[in-house]
Design a protein around this motif. Structure first.
Motif, short mmCIF file in Angstrom:
data_model
loop_
_atom_site.label_atom_id
_atom_site.label_comp_id
_atom_site.label_asym_id
_atom_site.label_seq_id
_atom_site.Cartn_x
_atom_site.Cartn_y
_atom_site.Cartn_z
N VAL A 100 0.83 -1.20 0.00
CA VAL A 100 0.00 0.00 0.00
C VAL A 100 0.87 1.25 0.00
N THR A 101 1.89 1.24 0.84
CA THR A 101 2.79 2.40 0.94
C THR A 101 3.57 2.61 -0.35
N CYS A 102 4.05 1.53 -0.94
CA CYS A 102 4.83 1.64 -2.17
C CYS A 102 3.99 2.19 -3.32
N ARG A 103 2.74 1.78 -3.39
CA ARG A 103 1.87 2.31 -4.45
C ARG A 103 1.63 3.81 -4.26
N ALA A 104 1.52 4.24 -3.01
CA ALA A 104 1.27 5.66 -2.74
C ALA A 104 2.52 6.50 -2.98
N TYR A 105 3.70 5.91 -2.73
CA TYR A 105 4.96 6.66 -2.84
C TYR A 105 5.98 5.82 -3.61
N PRO A 106 5.90 5.81 -4.93
CA PRO A 106 6.80 4.96 -5.73
C PRO A 106 8.27 5.33 -5.64
N ASP A 107 8.58 6.51 -5.09
CA ASP A 107 9.98 6.90 -4.91
C ASP A 107 10.54 6.43 -3.57
N MET A 108 9.77 5.65 -2.83
CA MET A 108 10.21 5.12 -1.54
C MET A 108 11.39 4.17 -1.75
N THR A 109 12.49 4.43 -1.06
CA THR A 109 13.64 3.52 -1.12
C THR A 109 13.73 2.65 0.13
N VAL A 110 13.25 3.17 1.27
CA VAL A 110 13.31 2.43 2.53
C VAL A 110 11.95 2.49 3.22
N PHE A 111 11.44 1.32 3.58
CA PHE A 111 10.19 1.20 4.33
C PHE A 111 10.49 0.49 5.64
N THR A 112 9.97 1.01 6.73
CA THR A 112 10.17 0.35 8.02
C THR A 112 8.93 0.49 8.88
N THR A 113 8.89 -0.26 9.97
CA THR A 113 7.73 -0.26 10.85
C THR A 113 8.18 -0.27 12.31
N ASP A 114 7.22 -0.08 13.18
CA ASP A 114 7.47 -0.27 14.61
C ASP A 114 7.59 -1.78 14.87
N TYR A 115 8.04 -2.14 16.07
CA TYR A 115 8.20 -3.55 16.40
C TYR A 115 7.95 -3.79 17.88
N VAL A 116 7.74 -5.05 18.20
CA VAL A 116 7.54 -5.50 19.57
C VAL A 116 8.71 -6.41 19.93
N ILE A 117 9.27 -6.25 21.12
CA ILE A 117 10.35 -7.11 21.58
C ILE A 117 9.78 -8.38 22.19
N VAL A 118 10.35 -9.51 21.82
CA VAL A 118 9.98 -10.79 22.41
C VAL A 118 11.16 -11.26 23.26
N ASN A 120 12.17 -13.89 26.54
CA ASN A 120 11.76 -14.95 27.47
C ASN A 120 10.28 -15.28 27.33
N GLY A 121 9.82 -15.29 26.09
CA GLY A 121 8.43 -15.64 25.83
C GLY A 121 7.42 -14.54 26.10
N ARG A 122 7.89 -13.35 26.49
CA ARG A 122 6.98 -12.24 26.79
C ARG A 122 7.09 -11.16 25.71
N LEU A 123 5.98 -10.48 25.44
CA LEU A 123 5.98 -9.35 24.52
C LEU A 123 6.20 -8.07 25.30
N ILE A 124 7.18 -7.27 24.87
CA ILE A 124 7.49 -6.01 25.53
C ILE A 124 7.14 -4.87 24.57
N TYR A 212 10.43 -8.85 17.40
CA TYR A 212 11.90 -8.87 17.41
C TYR A 212 12.37 -9.66 18.63
N ARG A 213 12.94 -10.83 18.36
CA ARG A 213 13.30 -11.73 19.46
C ARG A 213 14.69 -11.40 20.01
N VAL A 214 14.78 -11.32 21.34
CA VAL A 214 16.03 -11.08 22.04
C VAL A 214 16.40 -12.35 22.81
#
Length: 261
Positions: A100-118, A120-124, A212-214
């Motif tokens: 969706v983002t690439c279609r809206a902005y075809p000049d995009m070279t880098v796409f990234t997102t937020d993340y959750v840390i995993v 010891n089996g827990r989500l942080i 993102y697993r630690v």
């Protein structure tokens, strides 16, 4: 290029986390092509690839992050390439939001997102450092500005707020190789700085679309223990700030290492 988007998995030895990663890729709401790249081939890796119908590419030579990433990037026959790390997992809407983002902005070279840390089996999700990184990524959420070099660099001056496995690169625009940095750990930060100097848009979707697993076997942990991370990150700060300021920033930046303790 044959595919619009490719997940290129970097596999190292026989990780127990490799199959959960693969399952998260094949379960995407919008299917993508998937390949697996390794410099440590094994029956375990081949078995999982066969189970899920994934082609395996083997790089000859000693394993190291830069060469392994570049190999995974170059083997992907796609306009958009995500280098998937074997420890992590992706939300089922990652590819959908990317396209969706690439279609809206075809000049995009880098796409990234937020993340959750995993850990010891827990989500942080509410960790203070995660909130700091979200603030640093704010300039990348402004379409009127996120194609300008100084804005892209601004997001990097207080550290690297961009999670490498959460990131996709538009290979059609960036070409090869992807990573030219000589660093061993801070190569992703250094590489983003170099890409920020080139034409193209950095875009951040702040939905947490990566898990993102630690754990103790992660390369990041080894770099912290060996002291390599601190040396390289202080060198990066010195690109933006005078020496005394760089040292002060490193004092606070090291608090991020607590994620791996």
């Amino acid at each position: 290029m044959k595919y619009k988007h490719v997940f290129s998995i970097c596999a190292y030895k026989d990780s127990p986390y490799l199959e959960p990663l693969i399952r998260s890729l094949v379960s995407q709401s919008v299917p993508s092509h998937i390949i697996l790249c390794t410099s440590t081939p094994s029956p375990y890796i081949d078995g999982l690839a066969w189970k899920y119908g994934i082609q395996v590419f083997v790089r000859n030579g000693e394993s190291n992050i830069r060469d392994d990433w570049n190999f995974a990037y170059e083997m992907a026959d796609g306009e958009l390439v995500t280098i998937a790390h074997q420890d992590d997992m992706y939300h089922k809407e990652y590819v959908e939001r990317l396209l969706v983002t690439c279609r809206a902005y075809p000049d995009m070279t880098v796409f990234t997102t937020d993340y959750v840390i995993v850990k010891n089996g827990r989500l942080i999700t509410g960790d203070a450092m995660l909130w700091v990184k979200r603030i640093l990524r704010l300039p990348l959420r402004v379409p009127a500005l996120n194609d300008r070099a100084w804005i892209k660099k601004m997001s990097l001056i207080f550290g690297n707020p961009i999670c490498c496995p959460a990131t996709t690169y538009q290979k059609k625009l960036l070409g090869t190789p992807l990573v030219r940095s000589e660093y061993r750990f801070a190569l992703d930060w250094d590489n983003l700085y170099q890409l920020a100097c080139e034409k193209g848009r950095f875009i951040c979707d702040e939905r947490p679309l990566l898990y993102y697993r630690v754990h103790d076997e992660a390369t990041t942990k080894a770099c912290i223990v060996g002291g390599r991370r601190a040396e390289e990150e202080e060198a990066m700060f010195r690109r933006f700030w005078p020496g005394p300021v760089a040292r002060l920033l490193m004092h606070f930046y090291k608090t991020a290492y607590g994620e791996y303790e």
